[in-house]
Every structure is written in structure tokens, then in C-alpha cells.
Motif scaffolding. Structure first.
Motif, PDB file in Angstrom:
ATOM      1  N   GLY A   1       0.823  -1.212   0.000  1.00  0.00           N
ATOM      2  CA  GLY A   1       0.000   0.000   0.000  1.00  0.00           C
ATOM      3  C   GLY A   1       0.853   1.256   0.000  1.00  0.00           C
ATOM      4  O   GLY A   1       0.570   2.214  -0.723  1.00  0.00           O
ATOM      5  N   ILE A   2       1.919   1.249   0.808  1.00  0.00           N
ATOM      6  CA  ILE A   2       2.832   2.402   0.849  1.00  0.00           C
ATOM      7  C   ILE A   2       3.473   2.609  -0.520  1.00  0.00           C
ATOM      8  O   ILE A   2       3.539   3.739  -1.019  1.00  0.00           O
ATOM      9  CB  ILE A   2       3.901   2.210   1.938  1.00  0.00           C
ATOM     10  CG1 ILE A   2       3.254   2.346   3.315  1.00  0.00           C
ATOM     11  CG2 ILE A   2       5.048   3.207   1.769  1.00  0.00           C
ATOM     12  CD1 ILE A   2       4.157   1.950   4.464  1.00  0.00           C
ATOM     13  N   LEU A   3       3.950   1.520  -1.128  1.00  0.00           N
ATOM     14  CA  LEU A   3       4.560   1.641  -2.463  1.00  0.00           C
ATOM     15  C   LEU A   3       3.565   2.199  -3.470  1.00  0.00           C
ATOM     16  O   LEU A   3       3.901   3.084  -4.256  1.00  0.00           O
ATOM     17  CB  LEU A   3       5.073   0.286  -2.945  1.00  0.00           C
ATOM     18  CG  LEU A   3       6.310  -0.268  -2.260  1.00  0.00           C
ATOM     19  CD1 LEU A   3       6.616  -1.675  -2.780  1.00  0.00           C
ATOM     20  CD2 LEU A   3       7.498   0.644  -2.467  1.00  0.00           C
ATOM     21  N   GLU A   4       2.341   1.681  -3.445  1.00  0.00           N
ATOM     22  CA  GLU A   4       1.346   2.102  -4.430  1.00  0.00           C
ATOM     23  C   GLU A   4       0.931   3.553  -4.236  1.00  0.00           C
ATOM     24  O   GLU A   4       0.787   4.295  -5.212  1.00  0.00           O
ATOM     25  CB  GLU A   4       0.128   1.183  -4.347  1.00  0.00           C
ATOM     26  CG  GLU A   4       0.425  -0.199  -4.859  1.00  0.00           C
ATOM     27  CD  GLU A   4      -0.612  -1.235  -4.469  1.00  0.00           C
ATOM     28  OE1 GLU A   4      -0.678  -2.253  -5.168  1.00  0.00           O
ATOM     29  OE2 GLU A   4      -1.340  -1.042  -3.471  1.00  0.00           O
ATOM     30  N   ILE A   5       0.745   3.963  -3.004  1.00  0.00           N
ATOM     31  CA  ILE A   5       0.268   5.323  -2.753  1.00  0.00           C
ATOM     32  C   ILE A   5       1.394   6.348  -2.895  1.00  0.00           C
ATOM     33  O   ILE A   5       1.233   7.362  -3.573  1.00  0.00           O
ATOM     34  CB  ILE A   5      -0.382   5.431  -1.363  1.00  0.00           C
ATOM     35  CG1 ILE A   5      -1.702   4.653  -1.347  1.00  0.00           C
ATOM     36  CG2 ILE A   5      -0.629   6.897  -0.988  1.00  0.00           C
ATOM     37  CD1 ILE A   5      -2.352   4.559   0.019  1.00  0.00           C
TER      38      ILE A   5
ATOM     39  N   GLN B   1      10.707   5.988 -10.309  1.00  0.00           N
ATOM     40  CA  GLN B   1      11.146   5.149 -11.438  1.00  0.00           C
ATOM     41  C   GLN B   1      11.727   3.817 -10.999  1.00  0.00           C
ATOM     42  O   GLN B   1      11.700   2.852 -11.750  1.00  0.00           O
ATOM     43  CB  GLN B   1      12.143   5.903 -12.302  1.00  0.00           C
ATOM     44  CG  GLN B   1      11.492   7.020 -13.089  1.00  0.00           C
ATOM     45  CD  GLN B   1      12.456   7.650 -14.080  1.00  0.00           C
ATOM     46  OE1 GLN B   1      13.608   7.296 -14.162  1.00  0.00           O
ATOM     47  NE2 GLN B   1      11.953   8.611 -14.837  1.00  0.00           N
ATOM     48  N   ARG B   2      12.232   3.724  -9.768  1.00  0.00           N
ATOM     49  CA  ARG B   2      12.779   2.448  -9.292  1.00  0.00           C
ATOM     50  C   ARG B   2      11.710   1.369  -9.211  1.00  0.00           C
ATOM     51  O   ARG B   2      12.025   0.181  -9.245  1.00  0.00           O
ATOM     52  CB  ARG B   2      13.430   2.619  -7.920  1.00  0.00           C
ATOM     53  CG  ARG B   2      14.683   3.498  -7.957  1.00  0.00           C
ATOM     54  CD  ARG B   2      15.192   3.726  -6.571  1.00  0.00           C
ATOM     55  NE  ARG B   2      14.191   4.502  -5.826  1.00  0.00           N
ATOM     56  CZ  ARG B   2      14.287   4.805  -4.536  1.00  0.00           C
ATOM     57  NH1 ARG B   2      15.312   4.379  -3.835  1.00  0.00           N
ATOM     58  NH2 ARG B   2      13.364   5.535  -3.946  1.00  0.00           N
ATOM     59  N   PHE B   3      10.441   1.769  -9.101  1.00  0.00           N
ATOM     60  CA  PHE B   3       9.361   0.807  -8.933  1.00  0.00           C
ATOM     61  C   PHE B   3       8.491   0.661 -10.184  1.00  0.00           C
ATOM     62  O   PHE B   3       7.530  -0.100 -10.169  1.00  0.00           O
ATOM     63  CB  PHE B   3       8.485   1.192  -7.736  1.00  0.00           C
ATOM     64  CG  PHE B   3       9.262   1.233  -6.456  1.00  0.00           C
ATOM     65  CD1 PHE B   3       9.697   0.063  -5.858  1.00  0.00           C
ATOM     66  CD2 PHE B   3       9.577   2.443  -5.861  1.00  0.00           C
ATOM     67  CE1 PHE B   3      10.419   0.089  -4.687  1.00  0.00           C
ATOM     68  CE2 PHE B   3      10.299   2.488  -4.687  1.00  0.00           C
ATOM     69  CZ  PHE B   3      10.730   1.307  -4.104  1.00  0.00           C
ATOM     70  N   HIS B   4       8.819   1.346 -11.242  1.00  0.00           N
ATOM     71  CA  HIS B   4       8.012   1.270 -12.468  1.00  0.00           C
ATOM     72  C   HIS B   4       7.956  -0.149 -13.028  1.00  0.00           C
ATOM     73  O   HIS B   4       6.928  -0.574 -13.546  1.00  0.00           O
ATOM     74  CB  HIS B   4       8.535   2.233 -13.527  1.00  0.00           C
ATOM     75  CG  HIS B   4       8.208   3.662 -13.206  1.00  0.00           C
ATOM     76  ND1 HIS B   4       8.531   4.687 -14.052  1.00  0.00           N
ATOM     77  CD2 HIS B   4       7.606   4.243 -12.141  1.00  0.00           C
ATOM     78  CE1 HIS B   4       8.140   5.838 -13.524  1.00  0.00           C
ATOM     79  NE2 HIS B   4       7.586   5.572 -12.356  1.00  0.00           N
ATOM     80  N   ARG B   5       9.037  -0.894 -12.907  1.00  0.00           N
ATOM     81  CA  ARG B   5       9.069  -2.266 -13.419  1.00  0.00           C
ATOM     82  C   ARG B   5       8.086  -3.150 -12.656  1.00  0.00           C
ATOM     83  O   ARG B   5       7.407  -3.990 -13.239  1.00  0.00           O
ATOM     84  CB  ARG B   5      10.475  -2.830 -13.320  1.00  0.00           C
ATOM     85  CG  ARG B   5      10.650  -4.155 -14.022  1.00  0.00           C
ATOM     86  CD  ARG B   5      12.109  -4.571 -13.980  1.00  0.00           C
ATOM     87  NE  ARG B   5      12.508  -4.815 -12.601  1.00  0.00           N
ATOM     88  CZ  ARG B   5      12.750  -6.028 -12.116  1.00  0.00           C
ATOM     89  NH1 ARG B   5      12.671  -7.073 -12.884  1.00  0.00           N
ATOM     90  NH2 ARG B   5      13.102  -6.186 -10.866  1.00  0.00           N
ATOM     91  N   ILE B   6       7.973  -2.946 -11.354  1.00  0.00           N
ATOM     92  CA  ILE B   6       7.053  -3.743 -10.534  1.00  0.00           C
ATOM     93  C   ILE B   6       5.608  -3.486 -10.952  1.00  0.00           C
ATOM     94  O   ILE B   6       4.799  -4.411 -11.044  1.00  0.00           O
ATOM     95  CB  ILE B   6       7.225  -3.399  -9.038  1.00  0.00           C
ATOM     96  CG1 ILE B   6       8.601  -3.810  -8.555  1.00  0.00           C
ATOM     97  CG2 ILE B   6       6.131  -4.051  -8.196  1.00  0.00           C
ATOM     98  CD1 ILE B   6       8.938  -3.287  -7.175  1.00  0.00           C
ATOM     99  N   PHE B   7       5.276  -2.219 -11.182  1.00  0.00           N
ATOM    100  CA  PHE B   7       3.899  -1.832 -11.492  1.00  0.00           C
ATOM    101  C   PHE B   7       3.612  -1.745 -12.990  1.00  0.00           C
ATOM    102  O   PHE B   7       2.504  -1.405 -13.386  1.00  0.00           O
ATOM    103  CB  PHE B   7       3.569  -0.482 -10.846  1.00  0.00           C
ATOM    104  CG  PHE B   7       3.675  -0.500  -9.351  1.00  0.00           C
ATOM    105  CD1 PHE B   7       2.922  -1.379  -8.593  1.00  0.00           C
ATOM    106  CD2 PHE B   7       4.525   0.371  -8.699  1.00  0.00           C
ATOM    107  CE1 PHE B   7       3.006  -1.394  -7.212  1.00  0.00           C
ATOM    108  CE2 PHE B   7       4.617   0.369  -7.318  1.00  0.00           C
ATOM    109  CZ  PHE B   7       3.863  -0.519  -6.566  1.00  0.00           C
ATOM    110  N   LEU B   8       4.600  -2.070 -13.818  1.00  0.00           N
ATOM    111  CA  LEU B   8       4.481  -1.985 -15.283  1.00  0.00           C
ATOM    112  C   LEU B   8       4.082  -0.579 -15.730  1.00  0.00           C
ATOM    113  O   LEU B   8       3.233  -0.403 -16.595  1.00  0.00           O
ATOM    114  CB  LEU B   8       3.479  -3.014 -15.817  1.00  0.00           C
ATOM    115  CG  LEU B   8       3.763  -4.477 -15.509  1.00  0.00           C
ATOM    116  CD1 LEU B   8       2.670  -5.363 -16.107  1.00  0.00           C
ATOM    117  CD2 LEU B   8       5.126  -4.895 -16.030  1.00  0.00           C
TER     118      LEU B   8
END
Length: 113
Positions: A7-11, A17-24
């Protein structure tokens, strides 16, 4: 809790950009996905809170009510993990991560409860 962390990552970090791969997410699409990322993050927080309250209830004398909440939250995430895989096959590892532990919790509850 994993749901709280996700939830923290999503919000708060869907634009990182470090998490763009996780969330496509493509960098140009951050604005367009903000709404779903914020809402999905909020539902993950709500389920994490539900699990915490359910477990607290189980351990403070309301086993039936707490168990019902925990089983509902786990069953919901089994379904949501399956639905994530149905709607976006590229997120199959996230789907497994979302459904596996709650699914195991339900199996153990059914076998041992």
C-alpha cells in the motif's frame, strides 16, 4: 505486514522510477495511473487493517468474529490475486504473491481448525 508495505509503495512511490518495473508503469504514464495506484494502495491498507483487527479479536476473546474477518480478508486476496493474473498475465509473480500466503492460511485453517 505485506499489504501495508505494498500500500505504501502504491500510494507514495508509484511515481518513483525504481518501482516502475514492478507496477508496469512507463514514465510518461505516471499521471494516468495515479488514480488506480492511490485506490489500490488504499484497499491494501484497508485489508491490512482488517487482518490486524481480526487477529486482535481472535486473541482477545472474540474468536468467531475475528476468524470471520481474517478468513474474509484472506479469501478476498486469493480472489484478487487470481483476478490480477486474469487481467494482466505479466504480473503473474505479483498475483502469486498476493494469493499464496492468504491461500495457505485458509488451507491451514480448514485443515487444523
Amino acid at each position: 505486514m505485506t499489504l501495508g508495505s505494498v500500500g505504501i509503495l502504491e500510494i507514495f512511490f508509484h511515481g518513483d522510477q525504481r518501482f516502475h518495473r514492478i507496477f508496469l508503469i512507463q514514465p510518461d504514464d505516471v499521471g494516468a495511473v495515479r488514480m488506480w495506484a492511490m485506490n489500490v494502495g488504499a484497499y491494501n491498507f484497508a485489508f491490512a487493517f482488517g487482518l490486524a483487527v481480526g487477529l486482535l479479536m481472535v486473541n482477545t476473546g472474540n474468536a468467531a468474529g475475528g476468524t470471520s474477518i481474517v478468513v474474509f480478508c484472506c479469501a478476498s486476496h486469493v480472489f484478487l490475486g487470481f483476478w490480477l493474473w486474469v487481467t494482466e498475465k505479466r504480473l503473474w509473480t505479483s498475483a502469486i504473491g498476493q494469493a499464496l500466503i492468504p491461500g495457505l492460511a485458509i488451507v491451514f485453517y480448514l485443515l487444523l481448525g
